[in-house]
Design an enzyme around this catalytic site. Structure first.
Site, PDB file in Angstrom:
ATOM      1  N   GLU B  60       0.816  -1.220   0.000  1.00 59.94           N
ATOM      2  CA  GLU B  60       0.000   0.000   0.000  1.00 59.94           C
ATOM      3  C   GLU B  60       0.850   1.270   0.000  1.00 59.94           C
ATOM      4  O   GLU B  60       0.577   2.214  -0.732  1.00 59.94           O
ATOM      5  CB  GLU B  60      -0.951   0.013   1.202  1.00 59.94           C
ATOM      6  CG  GLU B  60      -2.173  -0.881   1.049  1.00 59.94           C
ATOM      7  CD  GLU B  60      -1.879  -2.354   1.306  1.00 59.94           C
ATOM      8  OE1 GLU B  60      -0.764  -2.664   1.772  1.00 59.94           O
ATOM      9  OE2 GLU B  60      -2.765  -3.188   1.055  1.00 59.94           O
ATOM     10  N   HIS B 129     -10.296  -5.396  10.532  1.00 60.09           N
ATOM     11  CA  HIS B 129     -10.974  -5.156   9.255  1.00 60.09           C
ATOM     12  C   HIS B 129     -12.265  -4.367   9.412  1.00 60.09           C
ATOM     13  O   HIS B 129     -13.069  -4.313   8.495  1.00 60.09           O
ATOM     14  CB  HIS B 129     -11.289  -6.475   8.553  1.00 60.09           C
ATOM     15  CG  HIS B 129     -10.102  -7.123   7.915  1.00 60.09           C
ATOM     16  ND1 HIS B 129      -9.085  -7.681   8.635  1.00 60.09           N
ATOM     17  CD2 HIS B 129      -9.765  -7.293   6.612  1.00 60.09           C
ATOM     18  CE1 HIS B 129      -8.179  -8.181   7.815  1.00 60.09           C
ATOM     19  NE2 HIS B 129      -8.554  -7.950   6.574  1.00 60.09           N
TER      20      HIS B 129
END
Lengths: 332, 326
Positions: B60, B129
Site C-alpha cells: 500500500e 478489518h
C-alpha cells in the site's frame, strides 16, 4: 584517421565537463559553508543538513541528465538543487524562509522545489520519496516519454519498507528510474553496519532483478560515467538501476550535530577529508594541465561572489506576507 | 432514470472519467485481472488495458507513493485500497506527500489524486478489518474527504473527486456496494463540500454520512411513528464540511443528534458539534448528542458486534433524549 581527429575532441569535452563539475562542486561547498554561518547567526532555522563532502555525487550524476529528466531527493538536497540549476539566490532565500525562496519560504532547507527545472523536491521523511520516484517513472512510461527520474537517498533509507516496495515495482513495471543511494556511512549517528544485515547496498538489487553498480562517490567523473550507463539502460528499455555511491559527509548530520560527534572519531573524519572530492578533481585537472592555480583561484572567487550575492539577496528579501499562511493548502 | 447498485455507479463514474481524460488511471490490488476485490473495476481492464488499470503487489505504501509521484508528473491517478484498513500502511504517502507537496513547494505542484476504497465495518470481520477512518483523514489540511451514502452520490462525488486538482479521499461503504438507487446517466457531478438533506423534518436534525445515512433514515421512520418529525442531513463531504447546511437545519429544529461509524473520541461528530455550538448556539434547545461505534476494537461475535455499532434504535433513543421525551 577518424579516431585521430576525434580523440582530442573527446578529451576536450571531458575536460570541459570536469571543469563544469568542479565549478558546481565549489559552488555547493561555498554555499554550504555560508549556510552554516547563517545558521549559527540564527538567520536559518529548523533543520539544516549540509552536503559538504558529497559534492561529487550531485555534480557527477546530474551531468548525465537532460533538462527534461526528473530529479527528486531527500532532505540533504541543497547540492543537487544547485547543480540542477536552482539559482543560488532562490535556494539561499528558501533556507532563510523568504518569499523569494524557490518554495516561497514555505518549504525551507528540507523542501527545495523547482518544478520548471523538474527538481521535484527535497522530502523530509527518510525513504518516503523513493516511491514518488517510481511514480514519476510510471508517468514517463505512461506518457510514452524517454526521460528518466533520478532519485537520491541516503543508505539509512535502505532499511525502510518504502525503499523495497518502490524498487520492486520499478522493476516489475520496467520504469526508467535511477535509484542513487548516497552511502555516507551514517544514518544520523548510527553507523550503517550496526543496523543493516547487508552492508553492501548494491546487493539489494538482486532481490528486485535490477541492474546495480558500486561507485566511488568521491570521484565525480566515476559518478558521471556510472550514471550515464544507468541513464542509457533507463532510456533504452525502461530498466531501473540501483547505484550505490560511497561517499562521506564531513559535517555533522545536521547543524545541531557537532562535526564528528561521539559516533565517529575525529581521526576518521580527518582521514576521510584526504579523499575530498574537490581536491581530487582539482588534482586531476592540474595533472591534465587543464587547470592552474590562478584558474582555480579565479573559479573559486567567482563562486564565492555568487554565494555572497545569494546571501545578500536572502538577507534583503522580504518574509512572506501573513496572507501566504493560507495559500497553497489546496489548488484552486 | 436507471437504477444501479452503488458498486456499478462507482464503476460508471470510473469508466466515464477514464473515457473523458486519458490521464486518469486506476491502480491497486486486484483491480485488473481479478476485476476488483469488490468488483468496482469490473470490465475496466478489458476496455482500457493494463497501462491504465494497473494491478499492484500488496504494498500500500509503495503504490500510494507511485500514485503521488505520477500526479507530480501530470497524471490523474485513482488509487484503490482494498479497504481503508490496509491504507493505514500508506498514511505516510497520503499525509506527508499528497497533502503537503503543494504547500511546501510554494504552490508549484498540485497533486490531483483520488484515494478510494471501502471504509467502516462490514459483518463479523473482526477488529482489524472493521474500522472507520474518516476522522483521521479529515484532520489533515491539504486533503478533501467525501463519503457517499447513495449510488447517485457515489457516482457524482467520485467524478468530482477525479476532476479535482487536489488529493481527494473517497470513503465507500463495504455494506453499501449492493444497495440500489436511481443514478443519473452520463454527466452527473456532485460538488464536493455540499451536504444533502435526505429527509426534511421540523423537530430534530439527524446528522450522518455514508452507511449511517440509512441508519438515520430508519430512525426517522420510527420517530415519525411516534409523531416526531426528524430531518436527516447527509454530510456527503467531511472536508470541507458544509457548515451552512448543518446550522441551517439546527436553526430550524433546535435539536441535533450526530451519527457516525467511527469511535467517539475526536470523531467527526465532535467536529460537527463544534460547528453547532459555535454557529447555532442560540438556536439550541438541548445539548447535542452523538451516536458512534462503542469505544472498543470491533468484536467478532455477532451479538457483541451489533451492540458496538450505531443502530436506528440508538439514534431514536438519542433523539428522544434531546427532545426530552425520556
Amino acid at each position: 584517421m577518424t579516431s585521430a581527429t576525434a580523440q582530442p575532441k573527446a578529451d576536450q569535452t571531458q575536460v570541459e565537463l570536469a571543469r563544469r563539475m568542479l565549478r558546481q562542486m565549489l559552488l555547493i561547498r561555498r554555499f554550504e559553508e555560508k549556510a552554516a554561518e547563517a545558521y549559527a547567526l540564527g538567520k536559518i532555522g529548523g533543520f539544516c543538513h549540509l552536503y559538504i563532502g558529497q559534492e561529487a555525487v550531485a555534480a557527477g550524476s546530474l551531468a548525465a541528465l537532460r533538462l527534461d529528466d526528473y530529479v527528486i531527493s531527500s532532505y540533504r538536497e541543497h547540492g543537487q538543487a544547485l547543480v540542477r540549476g536552482v539559482p543560488a539566490k532562490a535556494a539561499m532565500a528558501e533556507l532563510y524562509g523568504k518569499a523569494t525562496g524557490c518554495s516561497k519560504g514555505k518549504g525551507g532547507s528540507m523542501h527545495l522545489f523547482d518544478a520548471a527545472k523538474r527538481f521535484m523536491g527535497g522530502h523530509g521523511i527518510v525513504g518516503g520519496h523513493v516511491p514518488l520516484a517510481t511514480g514519476i517513472g510510471f508517468a514517463i512510461k505512461y506518457q510514452g516519454g524517454d526521460q528518466v527520474c533520478l532519485c537520491y537517498f541516503g543508505e539509512a533509507a535502505v532499511n525502510i519498507g518504502a525503499f523495497h516496495e518502490a524498487l520492486n515495482m520499478a522493476s516489475v513495471y520496467h520504469l526508467p528510474v535511477i535509484f542513487c543511494c548516497e552511502n555516507n556511512r551514517y544514518g544520523m549517528g548510527t553507523a550503517f553496519e550496526r543496523v543493516a544485515a547487508v552492508t553492501d547496498v548494491v546487493e539489494h538489487a538482486c532481490s528486485y532483478d535490477m541492474a546495480a553498480e558500486l561507485v566511488n562517490g568521491m570521484d565525480a567523473l566515476a559518478v558521471y560515467a556510472a550514471t550515464q550507463r544507468a541513464v542509457e539502460r533507463a532510456r533504452q528499455g525502461g530498466h531501473p538501476t540501483l547505484l550505490e555511491v560511497r561517499t562521506y559527509r564531513f559535517m555533522g548530520h545536521s547543524m545541531s550535530d557537532p562535526l564528528h560527534g561521539v559516533y565517529r572519531t575525529k581521526d576518521e573524519v580527518e582521514e576521510q577529508k584526504k579523499r575530498d572530492p574537490i581536491t581530487q578533481l582539482v588534482a586531476k585537472l592540474k595533472d591534465d594541465a587543464a587547470l592552474d592555480q590562478a584558474g582555480l583561484d579565479a573559479l573559486d572567487a567567482e563562486v564565492r561572489a555568487e554565494v555572497e550575492d545569494a546571501v545578500k539577496f536572502a538577507d534583503e528579501s522580504p518574509d512572506p506576507e501573513p496572507a501566504e499562511l493560507f495559500t497553497h493548502v489546496l489548488s484552486d | 432514470m436507471p437504477t444501479l447498485t452503488y458498486r456499478d455507479a462507482l464503476n460508471q463514474a470510473l469508466r466515464e472519467e477514464m473515457q473523458r481524460d486519458g490521464n486518469v488511471f486506476l491502480m491497486g490490488e486486484e483491480v485488473g485481472v481479478y476485476q476488483g476485490a469488490y468488483k468496482v473495476s469490473r470490465g475496466l481492464l478489458e476496455e482500457f488495458g493494463p497501462m491504465r488499470v494497473v494491478d499492484t503487489p500488496i504494498a500500500e505504501l509503495g503504490f500510494a507513493g507511485i500514485g503521488v509521484g505520477a500526479a507530480m508528473a501530470g497524471l490523474r491517478p485513482v488509487i484503490e485500497f482494498m479497504t481503508w484498513n490496509f491504507a493505514v500502511l500508506a498514511l505516510d504517502q497520503i499525509v506527508n506527500s499528497a497533502a503537503k507537496i503543494l504547500y511546501e513547494s510554494g504552490g508549484q505542484l498540485p497533486i490531483p489524486i483520488v484515494f478510494r476504497g471501502p471504509n467502516g465495518a462490514a459483518l463479523q470481520l473482526g477488529a482489524q478489518h472493521s474500522q472507520a477512518w474518516e476522522s483521521w483523514l479529515s484532520h489533515i489540511p491539504g486533503l478533501k474527504v467525501v463519503a457517499p451514502a447513495t449510488p447517485a452520490d457515489a457516482k457524482g462525488l467520485l467524478k468530482a473527486a477525479i476532476r479535482d486538482d487536489n488529493p481527494v479521499i473517497v470513503l465507500e461503504g463495504e455494506m453499501l456496494y449492493n444497495t440500489k438507487g436511481e443514478v443519473p446517466e452520463g454527466e452527473y457531478v456532485v460538488p464536493i463540500g455540499q451536504a444533502d438533506v435526505k429527509r426534511t423534518g421540523q423537530d430534530v436534525t439527524l446528522i450522518c454520512h455514508s452507511k449511517t445515512v440509512s441508519v438515520a433514515l430508519k430512525a426517522a421512520e420510527q420517530l415519525a411513528e411516534e409523531g416526531v418529525s426528524a430531518e436527516v442531513v447527509d454530510l456527503r463531504s467531511l472536508r470541507p464540511l458544509d457548515e451552512a447546511t448543518i446550522t441551517g437545519s439546527v436553526a430550524k429544529t433546535n435539536r441535533a443528534v450526530v451519527v457516525e461509524e467511527g469511535w467517539p473520541h475526536c470523531g467527526i461528530g465532535a467536529q460537527v458539534v463544534d460547528v453547532i455550538q459555535r454557529e447555532a448556539f442560540d438556536h439550541l434547545d438541548a445539548p447535542v448528542l452523538r451516536v458512534t461505534q462503542a469505544d472498543v476494537p470491533m468484536p467478532y461475535n455477532k451479538q457483541l458486534e451489533r451492540l458496538a455499532k450505531p443502530s436506528p434504535e440508538k439514534v431514536v433513543a438519542a433523539a428522544r433524549r434531546v427532545l426530552y421525551l425520556d
